[in-house]
Scaffold this active site. Structure first.
Site, PDB file in Angstrom:
ATOM      1  N   ASP A 125      -7.931   6.773  10.915  1.00 24.94           N
ATOM      2  CA  ASP A 125      -8.593   5.848  10.112  1.00 24.94           C
ATOM      3  C   ASP A 125      -9.763   6.191   9.763  1.00 24.94           C
ATOM      4  O   ASP A 125     -10.531   5.485   8.894  1.00 24.94           O
ATOM      5  CB  ASP A 125      -8.567   4.631  11.054  1.00 24.94           C
ATOM      6  CG  ASP A 125      -7.057   4.059  11.174  1.00 24.94           C
ATOM      7  OD1 ASP A 125      -6.365   4.495  10.330  1.00 24.94           O
ATOM      8  OD2 ASP A 125      -6.842   3.090  11.979  1.00 24.94           O
ATOM      9  N   ASP A 129       1.219   3.451   8.985  1.00 26.51           N
ATOM     10  CA  ASP A 129      -0.140   3.451   8.352  1.00 26.51           C
ATOM     11  C   ASP A 129      -0.651   4.914   8.063  1.00 26.51           C
ATOM     12  O   ASP A 129      -1.270   5.218   6.953  1.00 26.51           O
ATOM     13  CB  ASP A 129      -1.213   2.824   9.235  1.00 26.51           C
ATOM     14  CG  ASP A 129      -0.705   1.537   9.722  1.00 26.51           C
ATOM     15  OD1 ASP A 129       0.291   1.433  10.421  1.00 26.51           O
ATOM     16  OD2 ASP A 129      -1.266   0.614   9.927  1.00 26.51           O
TER      17      ASP A 129
END
Length: 367
Positions: free
Chosen positions: A106, A165
């Site tokens: 991320d 994700d």
């Protein structure tokens, strides 16, 4: 006038209306990509940073920023481009501490933003800042955990965690690195990673569990996967060994999404649950993947353009007069609890929603 010609003339208005209905180029006032893009992208200027763990520029802000840059570049909005670039300058000086560290999927995706700025400005300082985020995603740190080293030994990113994700986070920075360098190692490793995620997480119905231990079809999670495949296929060479498998996974997913689209044109927070709420960020990601597929001729236009158009027309009314997207699921960790996904808070103007709306804008504007 013979009967055949007369009949054809009578059919012209109907055919015109049908073409409009299926078109990804003609939209009513208020629904054009130019109007929507202008509203959402200009909202980015003056917005506060959305920080990861309160420390670093977060991935939702990165994607909103990058989407705004793409819109400004495509429309040749010099004023907006300059404002977006100026917003970045403190990250070289007074806000340097906000630059994400390179130790998590991320965080490494931040590199996609300076790499986009490099493509727009050709200023090498952005290339020098962005490229290490792509490189370190495949360089195991000295204190790497055994499982991280195990992934790397198999040719995968040490940041692999098998959350859906990831396949946008990894894909976007690696594909950007490929675009600016032409070095196939970046696109090849992203493709190999994508195939592993497809083989592990995609279900027979074309959708994806959030993770192997979380058997729910969460909307935005699936959206990351749909958008990630669309981005990767855009830049993956035709002769790449992984392309057929990724295209198969993409087609299987798009067919399923067509079936799960609600009568209103949206997709739900839990895609397969009719009593779940219509969620905008996931819907926008699916719409982006569909528009891209139609325009790249991966999808049959007659079959899928109406699906994408219906979704776009449903999405736009969720934007308020200030350019903030409503009904956006907040940041969501995985949890093996279906009710958890039903109960996630919804926000207006959350960057998770702003960015994918701009992806759709860019896809619609592309010739």
């Amino acid at each position: 006038m013979n009967k055949r010609v007369f009949t054809c003339l009578l059919l012209l208005p109907f055919q015109f209306l049908l073409a409009q209905k299926n078109s990804l180029t003609k939209f009513p006032k208020g629904y054009t990509p130019e109007e929507v893009g202008n509203l959402i992208a200009h909202r980015m200027i003056g917005q506060k940073h959305a920080l990861h763990a309160g420390k670093w520029i977060s991935y939702p802000e990165t994607f909103y920023w990058k989407g705004s840059l793409t819109y400004a570049s495509m429309t040749n909005d010099k004023t907006l481009l300059d404002s977006l670039e100026q917003r970045f300058q403190p990250l070289f000086t007074t806000e340097q501490a906000l630059l994400p560290i390179k130790n998590h999927v991320d965080l490494n995706m931040f590199g996609s933003l300076p790499l986009e700025l490099y493509q727009v400005t050709k200023d090498k300082k952005y290339l020098e800042l962005g490229l290490p985020y792509a490189d370190t995603q495949w360089e195991v740190p000295e204190n790497g955990k055994p499982e991280e080293k195990a992934w790397a030994e198999k040719g995968y990113s040490w940041q692999t965690r098998l959350w859906i994700d990831d396949m946008y986070m990894i894909t976007i920075v690696q594909s950007q690195a490929y675009k600016v360098t032409g070095d196939k190692k970046y696109i090849d490793r992203a493709a190999k990673e994508m195939v592993m995620y497809l083989d592990t997480l995609q279900r027979p119905n074309g959708l994806f569990y959030h993770a192997p231990d979380v058997p729910f079809y969460w909307g935005r999670g699936n959206g990351w996967m749909a958008a990630g495949m669309a981005v990767l296929l855009r830049y993956l060479p035709e002769d790449n060994q992984y392309r057929p498998r990724i295209m198969q996974g993409y087609h299987t997913m798009m067919k399923s999404l067509k079936q799960y689209q609600t009568p209103a044109g949206m997709w739900n927070q839990l895609i397969d649950e009719k009593d779940s709420w219509a969620e905008t960020s996931g819907t926008a990601m699916f719409t982006y993947a569909l528009i891209t597929g139609v325009k790249q001729k991966w999808l049959n236009e007659k079959e899928y353009a109406p699906v994408a158009r219906k979704a776009w027309l449903a999405m736009v009314p969720y934007i308020d007069e200030k350019g903030a997207v409503k009904e956006v699921c907040v940041g969501t960790n995985k949890k093996n609890d279906k009710q958890y996904y039903y109960d996630r808070p919804r926000r207006t103007g959350d960057y998770h929603g702003q960015a994918p709306y701009l992806w759709c804008v860019g896809a619609l504007l592309e010739k």
